[in-house]
Scaffold this active site. Structure first.
Site, PDB file in Angstrom:
ATOM      1  N   ASP A  92       7.240 -10.055   7.677  1.00 17.89           N
ATOM      2  CA  ASP A  92       7.224  -9.022   8.699  1.00 17.89           C
ATOM      3  C   ASP A  92       8.685  -8.754   9.051  1.00 17.89           C
ATOM      4  OD1 ASP A  92       7.046  -7.417  10.917  1.00 17.89           O
ATOM      5  OD2 ASP A  92       5.516  -8.621  11.927  1.00 17.89           O
ATOM      6  N   THR A 123      -1.030   8.275   3.743  1.00 23.46           N
ATOM      7  CA  THR A 123      -0.793   6.838   3.757  1.00 23.46           C
ATOM      8  C   THR A 123      -1.431   6.234   5.003  1.00 23.46           C
ATOM      9  OG1 THR A 123       1.266   6.831   5.043  1.00 23.46           O
ATOM     10  CG2 THR A 123       1.453   7.240   2.672  1.00 23.46           C
ATOM     11  N   TYR A 180      10.558   8.396  16.736  1.00 21.18           N
ATOM     12  CA  TYR A 180      10.313   8.264  15.299  1.00 21.18           C
ATOM     13  C   TYR A 180      11.245   9.172  14.510  1.00 21.18           C
ATOM     14  CZ  TYR A 180       8.070   8.716  10.745  1.00 21.18           C
ATOM     15  OH  TYR A 180       7.825   8.760   9.395  1.00 21.18           O
ATOM     16  N   LYS A 212      14.310   8.359  11.596  1.00 23.78           N
ATOM     17  CA  LYS A 212      14.400   8.942  10.260  1.00 23.78           C
ATOM     18  C   LYS A 212      15.678   9.766  10.104  1.00 23.78           C
ATOM     19  CE  LYS A 212      10.794   6.991   8.657  1.00 23.78           C
ATOM     20  NZ  LYS A 212      10.945   5.951   7.610  1.00 23.78           N
ATOM     21  N   SER A 252       0.844  -1.193   0.000  1.00 24.86           N
ATOM     22  CA  SER A 252       0.000   0.000   0.000  1.00 24.86           C
ATOM     23  C   SER A 252       0.877   1.240   0.000  1.00 24.86           C
ATOM     24  CB  SER A 252      -0.921   0.019   1.232  1.00 24.86           C
ATOM     25  OG  SER A 252      -0.158   0.146   2.429  1.00 24.86           O
ATOM     26  N   GLY A 253       0.239   2.385  -0.130  1.00 20.86           N
ATOM     27  CA  GLY A 253       0.912   3.664   0.048  1.00 20.86           C
ATOM     28  C   GLY A 253       2.098   3.887  -0.856  1.00 20.86           C
ATOM     29  N   ILE A 254       3.156   4.427  -0.272  1.00 22.09           N
ATOM     30  CA  ILE A 254       4.347   4.802  -1.026  1.00 22.09           C
ATOM     31  C   ILE A 254       4.952   3.604  -1.741  1.00 22.09           C
ATOM     32  CG2 ILE A 254       6.706   5.670  -0.795  1.00 22.09           C
ATOM     33  CD1 ILE A 254       5.676   7.449   1.508  1.00 22.09           C
TER      34      ILE A 254
END
Length: 257
Positions: free
Chosen positions: A59, A185, A150, A154, A11-13
C-alpha cells in the site's frame, strides 16, 4: 530481458500495461495491495510469455510499504521501465473534503510516484537509458471540471513529468506523461461513483494501446482521446507565447494605471 515495474498492477490500467510489456518480453515487478490478484496475473503472464514476474504487495500510502518498493527500484536486477500508475480519485469539492482523505490522496497520487521516480532515475542515468511512464489525467488541463484536489494531483504529475523529461531526456531517460480521460476502471467505484452514469468511457485496452503508440513514438505527453495532434500543438504554441513575456522586467501595459 529488460524489467518493468508497474504500480497499481492488480487491475485496470496497470494490469493491461503488465500484459502488454510481458508481450514485449519484459520481465516484470508487479506492485499493488491485492495479493491474490497479483499472484493470478503473475501466473498468467509467466505461462503466456515465459517472463519472470516478481510480486510486491504494498500500500503505497504507508511509508514502510512504500520503502519496500523504493528499495526494489534501487536493487538488482535493475528496473529499466517504471510505470507510475497507482492512484485514486476523491469526489466532491475542496471545502467539504475530509483532511484525512486529502492526505491519503496526496500520498498516493503525488508523494509515492515522486519518490519512486527518484529511486529509479539515478541508475537509469548511470546506464544511459531507461523510461518512466507517469499516468496523469486530462483534468490536469481542465481542473474547473473536476472539483477538489484530484485534478491538482494530476496537474502535478503532468508538470513533474515535463520538468523531469527536460532534465533527464538528454541523459538517455525517456519520460512520458499519459493523460487519460474517463476510462472504465475500478477507480470510480472505489471513489463512490456510479460508472454507468459516466459518459464517454474509454475501454482500458484501448487507452493503454494508444498510450503505447505514443510511447513508441517517444511522445512527451500522450492524450489518447484527443483525435488531432494539432490541438496539442496549438496548446503548446499558446504556452510558448505566454512564456515569451515572462522575462519582462516591467508589468504589462494592461496593469499600468
Amino acid at each position: 530481458m529488460p524489467t518493468a515495474l508497474v504500480t497499481g498492477a492488480s487491475s485496470g490500467i496497470g494490469a493491461v500495461y503488465a500484459r502488454r510489456f510481458a508481450a514485449r518480453a519484459y520481465d516484470l515487478v508487479l506492485v499493488a495491495r491485492a495479493t491474490d490478484r497479483l499472484n493470478a496475473l503473475a501466473t498468467e503472464l509467466r505461462a503466456a510469455y515465459g517472463v519472470a514476474v516478481e510480486v510486491i504487495t504494498a500500500d503505497l500510502i504507508d511509508p514502510a510499504q512504500l520503502d519496500v518498493v523504493v528499495n526494489r527500484l534501487r536493487s538488482s536486477p535493475p528496473i529499466d521501465l517504471l510505470v507510475n500508475n497507482a492512484g485514486a480519485a476523491l469526489l466532491g469539492g475542496f471545502a467539504g473534503a475530509d483532511p484525512a482523505d486529502m492526505d491519503k490522496l496526496l500520498r498516493l497520487n503525488v508523494q509515492a510516484p515522486t519518490l519512486l521516480a527518484s529511486a529509479a532515475v539515478g541508475a537509469m542515468i548511470e546506464r544511459g537509458h531507461g523510461a518512466i511512464i507517469n499516468i496523469a489525467s486530462v483534468v490536469a488541463l481542465i481542473p474547473e471540471y473536476f472539483p477538489g484536489i484530484y485534478a491538482a494531483t494530476k496537474s502535478y504529475m503532468l508538470t513533474f513529468s515535463r520538468g523531469l523529461a527536460a532534465e533527464v531526456g538528454p541523459k538517455g531517460v525517456y519520460v512520458q506523461a499519459v493523460l487519460p480521460a474517463a476510462t472504465r476502471t475500478e477507480i470510480w467505484g472505489r471513489a463512490g461513483a456510479d460508472i454507468e452514469q459516466i459518459p464517454g468511457l474509454m475501454e482500458v485496452d484501448d487507452l493503454v494501446d494508444a498510450a503505447l503508440v505514443g510511447f513508441d513514438r517517444k511522445e512527451e505527453v500522450t492524450i489518447p482521446p484527443v483525435p488531432e495532434a494539432t490541438a496539442w500543438d496549438a496548446f503548446e504554441q499558446a504556452r510558448g507565447g505566454l512564456a515569451a513575456g515572462f522575462g519582462n522586467s516591467k508589468p504589462g501595459a494592461r496593469y499600468l494605471g
